[in-house]
Design an enzyme around this catalytic site. Structure first.
Site, PDB file in Angstrom:
ATOM      1  N   SER A  47      43.027  26.116  45.865  1.00 36.52           N
ATOM      2  CA  SER A  47      42.696  27.517  46.256  1.00 36.52           C
ATOM      3  C   SER A  47      41.605  28.016  46.907  1.00 36.52           C
ATOM      4  O   SER A  47      41.524  28.775  47.970  1.00 36.52           O
ATOM      5  CB  SER A  47      42.976  28.511  45.000  1.00 36.52           C
ATOM      6  OG  SER A  47      44.330  27.933  44.216  1.00 36.52           O
ATOM      7  N   THR A  48      40.291  27.598  46.258  1.00 37.51           N
ATOM      8  CA  THR A  48      39.003  28.010  46.855  1.00 37.51           C
ATOM      9  C   THR A  48      39.016  27.439  48.300  1.00 37.51           C
ATOM     10  O   THR A  48      38.060  28.076  48.850  1.00 37.51           O
ATOM     11  CB  THR A  48      37.908  27.309  45.801  1.00 37.51           C
ATOM     12  OG1 THR A  48      38.013  27.792  44.654  1.00 37.51           O
ATOM     13  CG2 THR A  48      36.539  27.804  46.359  1.00 37.51           C
ATOM     14  N   TYR A 136      48.196  21.115  38.422  1.00 36.10           N
ATOM     15  CA  TYR A 136      47.424  22.223  38.729  1.00 36.10           C
ATOM     16  C   TYR A 136      48.448  23.449  38.065  1.00 36.10           C
ATOM     17  O   TYR A 136      49.329  23.804  38.680  1.00 36.10           O
ATOM     18  CB  TYR A 136      47.124  22.442  40.131  1.00 36.10           C
ATOM     19  CG  TYR A 136      46.198  23.523  40.360  1.00 36.10           C
ATOM     20  CD1 TYR A 136      45.725  24.264  39.482  1.00 36.10           C
ATOM     21  CD2 TYR A 136      46.053  23.753  41.708  1.00 36.10           C
ATOM     22  CE1 TYR A 136      45.084  25.560  39.828  1.00 36.10           C
ATOM     23  CE2 TYR A 136      45.385  24.945  42.185  1.00 36.10           C
ATOM     24  CZ  TYR A 136      44.671  25.606  41.229  1.00 36.10           C
ATOM     25  OH  TYR A 136      44.018  26.858  41.659  1.00 36.10           O
ATOM     26  N   LYS A 164      44.658  20.513  35.217  1.00 36.04           N
ATOM     27  CA  LYS A 164      43.880  21.693  35.576  1.00 36.04           C
ATOM     28  C   LYS A 164      44.379  22.907  34.831  1.00 36.04           C
ATOM     29  O   LYS A 164      45.315  23.583  35.329  1.00 36.04           O
ATOM     30  CB  LYS A 164      43.441  21.831  36.981  1.00 36.04           C
ATOM     31  CG  LYS A 164      42.595  22.882  37.472  1.00 36.04           C
ATOM     32  CD  LYS A 164      42.372  22.977  39.005  1.00 36.04           C
ATOM     33  CE  LYS A 164      41.013  23.929  39.536  1.00 36.04           C
ATOM     34  NZ  LYS A 164      41.917  25.248  39.305  1.00 36.04           N
ATOM     35  N   THR A 166      44.368  26.569  34.470  1.00 34.38           N
ATOM     36  CA  THR A 166      43.730  27.897  35.069  1.00 34.38           C
ATOM     37  C   THR A 166      44.549  29.065  34.406  1.00 34.38           C
ATOM     38  O   THR A 166      45.384  29.633  35.280  1.00 34.38           O
ATOM     39  CB  THR A 166      43.543  27.927  36.576  1.00 34.38           C
ATOM     40  OG1 THR A 166      42.846  26.938  36.987  1.00 34.38           O
ATOM     41  CG2 THR A 166      42.859  29.236  37.267  1.00 34.38           C
ATOM     42  N   GLY A 188      39.832  25.919  34.084  1.00 37.68           N
ATOM     43  CA  GLY A 188      40.182  26.379  35.413  1.00 37.68           C
ATOM     44  C   GLY A 188      39.369  27.869  35.780  1.00 37.68           C
ATOM     45  O   GLY A 188      39.199  28.206  36.771  1.00 37.68           O
ATOM     46  N   ASP A 190      36.140  29.818  35.276  1.00 34.70           N
ATOM     47  CA  ASP A 190      34.615  29.706  35.099  1.00 34.70           C
ATOM     48  C   ASP A 190      34.210  30.735  33.945  1.00 34.70           C
ATOM     49  O   ASP A 190      33.256  30.405  33.311  1.00 34.70           O
ATOM     50  CB  ASP A 190      33.809  30.061  36.229  1.00 34.70           C
ATOM     51  CG  ASP A 190      34.496  29.216  37.603  1.00 34.70           C
ATOM     52  OD1 ASP A 190      35.415  28.502  37.128  1.00 34.70           O
ATOM     53  OD2 ASP A 190      33.875  29.308  38.691  1.00 34.70           O
ATOM     54  N   GLU A 191      34.542  31.889  33.866  1.00 32.14           N
ATOM     55  CA  GLU A 191      34.120  33.013  33.236  1.00 32.14           C
ATOM     56  C   GLU A 191      34.718  32.748  31.650  1.00 32.14           C
ATOM     57  O   GLU A 191      34.155  33.448  30.702  1.00 32.14           O
ATOM     58  CB  GLU A 191      34.506  34.407  33.408  1.00 32.14           C
ATOM     59  CG  GLU A 191      36.239  34.454  33.574  1.00 32.14           C
ATOM     60  CD  GLU A 191      36.893  34.439  34.943  1.00 32.14           C
ATOM     61  OE1 GLU A 191      37.871  34.786  34.984  1.00 32.14           O
ATOM     62  OE2 GLU A 191      36.393  33.192  35.382  1.00 32.14           O
ATOM     63  N   SER A 207      35.323  27.561  41.066  1.00 31.11           N
ATOM     64  CA  SER A 207      34.502  28.036  42.662  1.00 31.11           C
ATOM     65  C   SER A 207      33.256  28.504  42.588  1.00 31.11           C
ATOM     66  O   SER A 207      32.602  28.234  43.311  1.00 31.11           O
ATOM     67  CB  SER A 207      35.701  29.260  42.851  1.00 31.11           C
ATOM     68  OG  SER A 207      35.845  30.086  42.132  1.00 31.11           O
TER      69      SER A 207
END
Length: 292
Positions: A47-48, A136, A164, A166, A188, A190-191, A207
């Protein structure tokens, strides 16, 4: 096959103002991730990378450039998933020939595919390419929610290495790691890396690692070592940065921060906003100066 655990940047792609691929810029992004962010690997074509707005030929070009520039310095995962299974197979064969360590594929989306259809999709890509596969799972964008039993059916194929993940369903994440401890999970979001690592993930794909990879590694390694309080302090700083990036435009802001670091990160691909406004440029500069 290289070790696929650890910190992987979801690779950004540099585009020219007319939307064409900026090869020089893409090579610079690859090098920055390897040389400055010290990442363990690259997740290419996700996606990034603005992948779902690109032609098959453009996706292949990105796989080629990334592999040429990275060589064998880091592990490489090629995201080949598509709502067009024939394209996914074609891309998978190409990435496998280039020497990518594993394929990954987003669950087929838009149409409400049955699980039997989703399973057939993965089985077909694996059978046609002979490469490893990382599922994913990104339900908030695809609408595809799979449970532990369904993941288990996919994992029955020895070529499926893991997922993965997310998603914010950490109960499912915990159940997956308990049920299938030998299958890998990459966080997936980051936060939410700290809680994900606490639940046993094997790595993370993000990302923001394109600019914040060093902190991501600190969180990962501290959490693995049980130093949760220290990891939390770094997660707080990371999330302040992420909050600012998201409010200003995710990919566009990361690219502008990279430009401030001397990387030719280029433009975004339309219909995304291709070029930053003066206000967005100012915010990117402020974020870079404050956090990086």
């Amino acid at each position: 096959m290289k070790n696929l655990k650890g910190i992987f940047s979801a690779l950004l792609v540099s585009f020219n103002e007319d939307g064409s691929i900026n090869e020089k810029g893409l090579r610079e992004i690859v090098r920055y991730n390897i040389d400055k962010m010290k990442i363990d690997g690259l997740y290419v074509g996700g996606s990034t990378g603005e992948n779902f707005m690109l032609s098959t030929a453009e996706k292949k070009e990105i796989f080629r450039i990334a592999k040429e520039e990275a060589k064998d310095q880091v592990a490489l995962i090629a995201q080949v998933g598509s709502v067009n299974l024939h394209e996914a197979v074609e891309l998978g064969k190409y990435a496998t020939e280039l020497g990518y360590d594993s394929l990954s594929a987003v669950t087929p989306f838009y149409y409400k595919f049955s699980f039997a259809e989703i399973k057939h999709y993965y089985e077909t890509i694996i059978a046609e390419t002979g490469n490893n596969m990382i599922v994913y799972s990104i339900p908030f964008l695809t609408g595809v929610n799979m449970g532990v039993e369904q993941f288990g059916e996919l994992y029955a194929n020895p070529k499926v290495l893991g997922v993965k993940f997310t998603a914010g369903d950490f109960y499912l994440l915990e159940r997956l790691k308990k049920a299938y401890p030998n299958h890998l999970v990459w966080a997936g979001f980051d936060e939410m890396m700290l809680p994900a690592v606490s639940l046993g993930v094997d790595g993370a794909i993000g990302s923001t690692f394109n600019v914040n990879g060093l902190r991501a590694r600190q969180i990962f390694e501290l959490a693995k070592a049980g130093k949760v309080a220290e990891a939390l302090e770094i997660q707080h700083v990371t999330n302040d940065l992420i909050e600012g990036i998201l409010a200003n435009g995710l990919y566009l802001t990361i690219k502008e921060i990279l430009k401030l670091q001397g990387v030719n990160a280029g433009y975004c691909r339309e219909p995304m906003t291709a070029k930053a406004t003066e206000k967005q440029l100012a915010v990117a500069k402020e974020l870079k100066e404050k956090f990086l």
